[in-house]
Design an enzyme around this catalytic site. Sequence first.
Site, PDB file in Angstrom:
ATOM      1  N   ILE A 182     -35.314  10.068  19.976  1.00  0.00           N
ATOM      2  CA  ILE A 182     -34.773  10.626  21.216  1.00  0.00           C
ATOM      3  C   ILE A 182     -33.356  10.068  21.289  1.00  0.00           C
ATOM      4  CG2 ILE A 182     -34.951  10.758  23.722  1.00  0.00           C
ATOM      5  CD1 ILE A 182     -37.942  10.415  23.474  1.00  0.00           C
ATOM      6  N   PRO A 183     -32.359  10.875  20.924  1.00  0.00           N
ATOM      7  CA  PRO A 183     -31.032  10.345  20.546  1.00  0.00           C
ATOM      8  C   PRO A 183     -30.098   9.952  21.702  1.00  0.00           C
ATOM      9  CG  PRO A 183     -31.028  12.719  20.368  1.00  0.00           C
ATOM     10  CD  PRO A 183     -32.429  12.343  20.765  1.00  0.00           C
ATOM     11  N   CYS A 184     -30.451   8.865  22.378  1.00  0.00           N
ATOM     12  CA  CYS A 184     -29.589   8.380  23.452  1.00  0.00           C
ATOM     13  C   CYS A 184     -28.235   7.904  22.917  1.00  0.00           C
ATOM     14  CB  CYS A 184     -30.275   7.272  24.231  1.00  0.00           C
ATOM     15  SG  CYS A 184     -30.984   5.959  23.230  1.00  0.00           S
ATOM     16  N   HIS A 185     -28.148   7.641  21.612  1.00  0.00           N
ATOM     17  CA  HIS A 185     -26.870   7.202  21.033  1.00  0.00           C
ATOM     18  C   HIS A 185     -25.837   8.325  21.026  1.00  0.00           C
ATOM     19  CE1 HIS A 185     -29.226   8.862  17.647  1.00  0.00           C
ATOM     20  NE2 HIS A 185     -28.061   9.212  17.118  1.00  0.00           N
ATOM     21  N   ARG A 186     -26.262   9.562  21.264  1.00  0.00           N
ATOM     22  CA  ARG A 186     -25.336  10.701  21.260  1.00  0.00           C
ATOM     23  C   ARG A 186     -24.698  10.963  22.630  1.00  0.00           C
ATOM     24  NH1 ARG A 186     -29.549  14.421  17.858  1.00  0.00           N
ATOM     25  NH2 ARG A 186     -29.515  13.174  15.932  1.00  0.00           N
TER      26      ARG A 186
END
Length: 202
Positions: free
Chosen positions: A151-155
């Site tokens: 779940i790409p919270c880094h984006r």
Amino acid sequence: MVVLVVLESKEKIWSNYKMIHLSEYNSPLGDILLAAEGEALIGLWLRGQHPDKFLIDEKTIFKESEAIKKTKWWLDCYFTHQKPDLKELILAPRGTRFRQMVWKLLLKIPYGQITTYGELAKEVAYSLNKPKMSAQAIGGAVGQNPISIIIPCHRVVGYNGNLTGYAGCLPLKIKLLAHEGVSVEKLHLPKNYGKISKNLEL
């Protein structure tokens, strides 16, 4: 479409699944802790993150399950630039309805692209039929994401490309973005971080 099971904080996936399986995955970013319940992945924590509160009062066993094996395969593909399909996994992050809404939006951010907390706030406000939503509220939900990378919270970045947040620490966020081909030199670190390192290979 990726399967994401909506759960409230203490709700179980299925009543007959009581044991949470844990396993470590050795990644280019360091050891990653994986947690699965039944057929679903419920947690993925990088070094520097703290799963202790999440796993308190839970029955756990360090043993690979099928869900963990699938997650390790997915991570193998991800770290070798193969862009694995999220449809291969069942994700069941625990959280409030509001957090679930934000996490579903994170899943829509394409590989190698970024969005801002402000843009997510607009989407959430529209979905809730509200005139506006604070970027800070979105940031709080993003920061509570228990399944990093997948779940790409880094984006998610701040206004004007400012790098903020990320429970796994900003250097790891930068490396993940660079790994996906994002032009990180155009992003901005907080003043106390200095310059972005040139050594960003995973």
